[in-house]
Design an enzyme around this catalytic site. Structure first.
Site, mmCIF file in Angstrom:
data_model
loop_
_atom_site.group_PDB
_atom_site.id
_atom_site.type_symbol
_atom_site.label_atom_id
_atom_site.label_comp_id
_atom_site.label_asym_id
_atom_site.label_seq_id
_atom_site.Cartn_x
_atom_site.Cartn_y
_atom_site.Cartn_z
ATOM 1 C CB CYS A 91 79.080 38.766 45.415
ATOM 2 S SG CYS A 91 78.394 37.166 45.827
ATOM 3 C CG HIS A 357 83.403 35.834 43.496
ATOM 4 N ND1 HIS A 357 83.598 37.108 44.000
ATOM 5 C CD2 HIS A 357 82.076 35.578 43.629
ATOM 6 C CE1 HIS A 357 82.433 37.583 44.441
ATOM 7 N NE2 HIS A 357 81.504 36.680 44.236
ATOM 8 C CB CYS A 387 75.135 39.446 40.072
ATOM 9 S SG CYS A 387 76.327 38.109 39.940
#
Lengths: 401, 735
Positions: A91, A357, A387
């Site tokens: 991510c 996202h 994160c």
């Protein structure tokens, strides 16, 4: 070590990451092309002077296999001399790409880099690339659990109730709705057009500004069954035996949206900027990475933030604007609780809960959002952090110039 | 029906070839009547296969058995000495390649399972192209390797998932429970079920004729797994789900079961031949590990010795009762155990009494179940009916007959003439004395009176008996249908004949007997109490109760201490304290753990039956949570805590007690410490038992830890002299 400047940042709008999403029929490479061409055209860039195109992308298989950055660079019409590299830090990839570019420029090895990321979650399903993290032998050693359970574990340990996370989610939606309506995103968003120039998507489409807390309360906690009936919660006891039972609070409405999108950021040295007639918008003050315990996984932004502040010689109070990726509501809540940061400074234009996202791109998108906000408000510094799966955290501090 | 044109015999197989059908029949026929997997078998099989393949006009092979069993698996004696990785790898690879050569022989091979096929025996069957079994519930099929700390090493973890799918294969191999032939057929573990051997062989011949070019599915191009494909998201969920469930039950204490999942997951995504190598490596890792050695010692050797009653009093010829002594046909077949009670009476129709009546009737015995309350008998009858429903392999006639063997009564007269009376009444010596005096006279001549007491000294109970030589303790464990242990307690005057009969009775019921000498709490209750009482003590000292529970599992115990304390009720703990004072003169004084128990009981927090104890029990769903009020009752904050420390406290207090039992002569055989602890009170199975637990750490290290804890936590941790002496001489309990 010399400065690395941000000269421009663009992103496509985020399409819903389903087969009904507006960007479902667009190949992910074309999303990158959109972003690359925007960077080139907005800045009249001589692409033969681009030292590298660095694209984050997580699920590098199928449509996103091979080296999508290079393919996109060629298809965007960049000079052959602008290569491409695709990287995966889960991510955090989009911010990793920018940090990577900053390091190459700051070290003096490169002068001009286009860095960003892409993810088409509608066409290339998250996790479809397999990977050793999910092997039985890995599981036996690490006892790792799905991210949602990690997020619920954080909520349990830090006392975030279902009401807390749902309330945060509603705020994300409201802030995003207001920001979009007020045109906060207009500077950076580049519409995605079809092959004939017709618009496929001009605005982020995942958000639901009318979301209510009552509405969210009706949703079942997504990871409850996995955690309790399938016993995945038990695996966390290997490292957190004092947690008697995990309070499952996260669901699709208070976790990051599954979307499609791409972003690109133009990073260069002062000299490169002068040579190309570019005006720098911000300076990259510091970058940092950190590792976190892999079962709880999502606490990485905490050590990463401490590290990046130390590198920059700053304190938390010196930061004017925070972008903390809303992977799950517990993550920004954790960040605010840990550092005592006020809500209005964190994701004031909404976040991934509302906007989505797109895994490989988000980091670069958050940076663009922060940059726009600094310019709009006249504030000075922003800290962007995400994160990351496997228990990592990444952080970057930028300073408006 | 067949004409044999050639024959070939070796030490493991009797083979014949029929030129008219082109079928070679290889019959497993090892000396001694039990077919096992060992060097002789491997050499014999290789030789028989070579011979068969050399026969002109060979069309197919049937592998069957000349014995009652097909093949019961690896010879454990050959497994035990395997400690070197290379030697173990070579051993298992050789076997695996031999089995591989069966399915690649180029002719169809059918396994004729007219007897049980277990472990390596079933792996042999899996290497055949078809498995046909006889429809007999006595025939057991499957892969039990995990119970000995290993995994199937000759293709079981690779073939079974490719035949019945990943999920079903994992479930079977991870549980390690063989299934009866009918169930094996319905799950796909065998391909056909036949009423007679002839029908089976006929079908085998027909299949061979119809499938001349038989190949295994995985040797066909484009092979697809049944069910989710191995790289799919669904398969991924199966693996992580399996590992999570395993972790929930046993933490990381069963590495062999984890290895099953790894072997399946890794092997199923690569070429079959190379996958067998991966399986072999996981096999080696398990086989040479201490867990496996310890588990084999206890679950194979000790358990078998206990089942046979090795070292226990037998029965002289005049004390034996023969086959025509009565009872149902099922029981008569067991005349070799040496004693067949014509009638058994159980006194007390609680859970234990009802269960005892059921299992005795199940084994063909005639049973009388007496209680003074009609309601209790109704409950017992219902219990037996419920248990009967679980026995799906029993025909309605047999089920009916089973129930008919039990007489439920409030009267005494039906008891008259019982060869054995087992009293399972309330745990009060005065009540037991009264019952003994009242009903002992109803015993048949030479009959035996047994008490199912879990702790009251037998010698004391026997003071009410008119013939204490025929008075014994038979301590069963709840639920008696599932718990295999029987703790036989010798009173001061209990005769060897009575003990011999008790052991015979255990064998009749299929229970695992240990024989201990008398003393309050005998062996199992004494040790069990230390686990529970220490947990209460830890909570009273201020340790986090959630961590105390986690520590129990962390140490490998089957259940967490406070959970099980709630299940037996906190009153039992306090009762034990009173009893220990009464029978052992033990004066404990102010012990925080005991004070805590008194406080909880005073508040009505007696345990699960009351909906609250150490835990609060939610309504219905069984969702329990540690009562937050416990912390307020703690005496302070402990200086040292953490899951490792708590695990040490919980384990050392138990093993110290075990060694004391050995030292004091309560335990007559070392193996009973292991068998009793594991099969009676859930001591960490992967340790092999408390003595093996000590051996693994070394007596020196254990004594040192005990001394530290004795100073910090109390004299109950003081190392027993026996252990100190062993530490000095660096001795082990087991070689």
């Amino acid at each position: 070590m010399s400065n690395a400047f941000i000269y421009d940042a663009v992103r496509t709008p985020r399409g819903r990451g389903k087969s009904s999403g507006s960007l479902y029929t667009t190949r992910p490479v074309d999303l990158v092309v959109t972003a690359l061409q925007a960077i080139r055209d907005r800045n009249q860039l001589d692409t033969s002077k681009v030292d590298d195109v660095v694209m984050g992308c997580v699920t590098q298989s199928g449509d996103q296999g091979q080296c999508i950055a290079r393919t996109a660079s060629l298809l965007a019409g960049y000079d052959f001399d602008a290569p491409g590299v695709t990287l995966n830090r889960f991510c955090g990839s989009g911010l990793e790409a920018v940090n990577h570019a900053a390091a190459m420029v700051g070290s003096g090895y490169f002068d001009l880099v286009v860095a960003g990321g892409v993810e088409s979650m509608s066409r290339v399903e998250m996790g479809s690339d397999g990977g050793a993290m999910m092997d039985a032998a890995t599981e036996v050693k690490l006892n790792t659990v799905p991210q949602g359970i990690s997020a619920d574990l954080i909520a349990t340990l830090r006392g975030f109730s279902r009401a807390d996370v749902d309330q945060f989610a509603v705020q994300s939606q409201q802030y995003a709705g207001k920001a979009q309506a007020a045109g906060h995103f207009d500077k950076s968003i580049v519409p995605v057009l079809d092959m004939n120039g017709l618009t496929l998507l001009a605005k982020d489409e995942h958000l639901r500004p009318d979301t209510t807390v009552e509405g969210l309360h009706k949703l079942k906690a997504s990871f409850e069954m996995l955690g309790k009936m399938f016993a995945l919660d038990e695996l966390t006891k290997s490292t957190y035996p004092e947690v008697e039972s995990i309070n499952h609070v996260h669901h699709a409405g208070n976790s990051s949206g599954i979307v499609d999108g791409a972003a690109a950021v133009l990073v260069g040295s002062a000299a490169a900027g002068e040579r190309h007639g570019l005006r720098p918008r911000a300076r990259i003050r510091a970058v940092a990475l950190a590792g976190a315990e892999p079962i709880i996984m999502l606490t990485g932004p905490l050590p990463a933030t401490r590290k990046v502040l130390a590198k920059a010689g700053m304190t938390i109070g010196d930061i004017d604007h925070f972008e903390v990726n809303e992977a799950f509501a517990a993550v920004p809540l954790m960040f605010m609780q840990e550092f005592g940061v006020a809500r209005e400074l964190v994701n004031p234009d909404g976040g991934a809960i509302a906007l989505g996202h797109p895994l490989g791109a988000t980091g670069a998108m958050l940076l663009g959002t922060a940059l726009d906000a600094l310019e709009r408000t006249g504030k000075g510094t922003a800290l962007i952090t995400l994160c990351i799966g496997g228990g990592m955290g990444i952080a970057t501090i930028i300073e408006r110039v | 029906m067949t004409t044999t044109t050639a024959e070939h015999h070796n030490a493991a197989f009797q083979s014949s070839f029929d030129a008219t059908t082109g079928v070679a029949t290889l019959l497993f026929a090892m000396a001694g009547g039990t077919n096992k997997v060992d060097r002789t078998m491997a050499e014999g099989l290789h030789d028989a296969l070579t011979w068969a393949k050399a026969q002109a006009g060979l069309k197919g092979i049937i592998i069957g058995t000349a014995h009652k069993n097909f093949c019961v698996g690896a010879d454990i004696d050959s497994l035990v000495p395997l400690v070197d990785a290379q030697a173990t790898y070579d051993y298992v690879r050789q076997l695996s390649l031999l089995f591989r050569s069966i399915e690649t022989a180029g002719v169809p091979v059918v396994a004729a399972l007219t007897g049980s096929a277990l472990g390596g025996g079933y792996e042999l069957a899996l290497s055949c192209h078809r498995r046909f079994a006889i429809d007999d519930p006595g025939v057991q099929i499957g892969l039990p390797e995990v119970s000995l700390g290993v995994i199937p090493g000759a293709g079981g973890t690779q073939r079974l998932p490719r035949i019945i799918g990943i999920q079903k294969a994992l479930e079977h191999i991870m549980q390690g429970q063989p299934v009866r032939a009918p169930k094996a057929a319905s799950s796909g573990m065998v391909d056909g079920l036949f009423a007679t051997k002839d029908a089976l062989l006929e079908a085998a011949h027909a299949w061979i004729a119809a499938n001349p070019k038989a190949k295994q599915p995985w040797d066909h191009k484009g092979f697809q797994f049944p069910g989710p494909q191995p790289t799919s998201g669904d398969a991924r969920n199966i693996y992580i789900g399996a590992l999570a469930m395993l972790y929930k039950k046993v933490g990381h204490h069963m590495p062999q079961v984890e290895a099953v999942v790894c072997s399946v997951q890794e092997g199923c995504i690569i070429d079959f031949d190379r996958a067998l190598e991966v399986e072999a490596r996981y096999f080696v890792r398990c086989a040479i590990s201490p867990t496996s050695k310890d588990m084999i010692r206890t679950f194979w050797y000790h358990r078998n010795a206990a089942l046979k009653g090795e070292g226990l009093p037998g029965l002289p010829p005049e004390a034996r009762q023969g086959a025509d002594a009565g009872g149902a046909p099922e029981a008569r077949g067991d005349h070799k155990v040496g004693w067949l009670p014509k009638k058994v009476t159980i006194l007390g129709a609680g859970m234990m009494g009802a269960g005892l009546a059921f299992i005795a009737a199940e084994k063909g015995l005639t049973v009388v179940l007496k209680d003074i309350a009609e309601a209790a008998l109704d409950g017992a009858k219902k219990h037996c009916e419920d248990e009967l429903k679980k026995k799906k392999h029993l025909s309605p006639d047999k089920a009916q007959a089973l129930l008919a063997r039990i007489t439920f009564t409030t009267e005494n007269e039906p008891i008259r003439g019982s060869d054995l009376i087992i009293e399972a009444v309330i745990e009060k010596d005065d009540v037991k004395h009264a019952v003994t005096r009242e009903l002992e006279p109803l015993l048949a001549e030479g009959g035996v009176w047994a008490s199912n007491t879990s702790a009251i000294p037998i010698t004391h109970l026997a003071t009410a008996s008119a013939h204490p030589d025929r008075f014994v303790g038979l301590h069963f464990f709840s639920p008696v249908e599932q718990m295999p242990l029987l703790e036989i307690i010798k009173g001061e005057q209990t005769s060897d004949v009575t003990l011999g009969r008790s052991v015979a009775f255990a064998k009749l019921l299929g229970k695992l007997p240990i024989l201990v000498n008398d003393g309050y709490g005998f062996f199992t209750s004494r040790v069990f109490a230390t686990y529970l009482m220490e947990a209460a003590q830890l909570v009273a000292e201020g340790h986090d109760p959630v961590l105390v529970e986690a520590a129990g599992k962390h140490a490998g115990m089957v259940v967490s201490p406070l959970k099980v304390f709630d299940e037996v009720t906190l009153r039992l703990g306090l009762h034990g304290v009173e009893q220990r004072e009464r029978y052992l003169g033990e004066k404990l004084g102010d012990v925080p753990g005991i004070t805590l128990l008194k406080q909880l009981v005073a508040e009505g927090r007696i345990g699960k039956v009351a909906g609250k104890g150490f835990y609060d029990y939610g309504d219905g769903k069984g969702d329990r949570k540690i009562w937050p009020g416990l912390r307020a009752l703690a005496i302070g904050t402990p200086a040292k805590t953490g899951i490792d420390y708590l695990a040490e406290r919980l384990m050392l207090v138990q093993v110290a007690e075990v060694v004391k039992c050995l030292e004091e002569g309560i335990l007559r055989e070392k193996r009973d410490a292991e068998v009793g602890a594991i099969f009676g009170i859930g001591f960490a199975p992967s340790s092999g038992g408390p003595l093996a637990w000590i051996d693994r750490r070394g007596a020196r290290a254990v004594v040192a830890s005990m001394r530290t804890l004795a100073a910090e936590a109390g004299p109950r941790y003081a190392p027993p002299k026996l252990l100190e002496s062993m530490a000095e001489k660096n001795e082990r309990f087991w070689s």
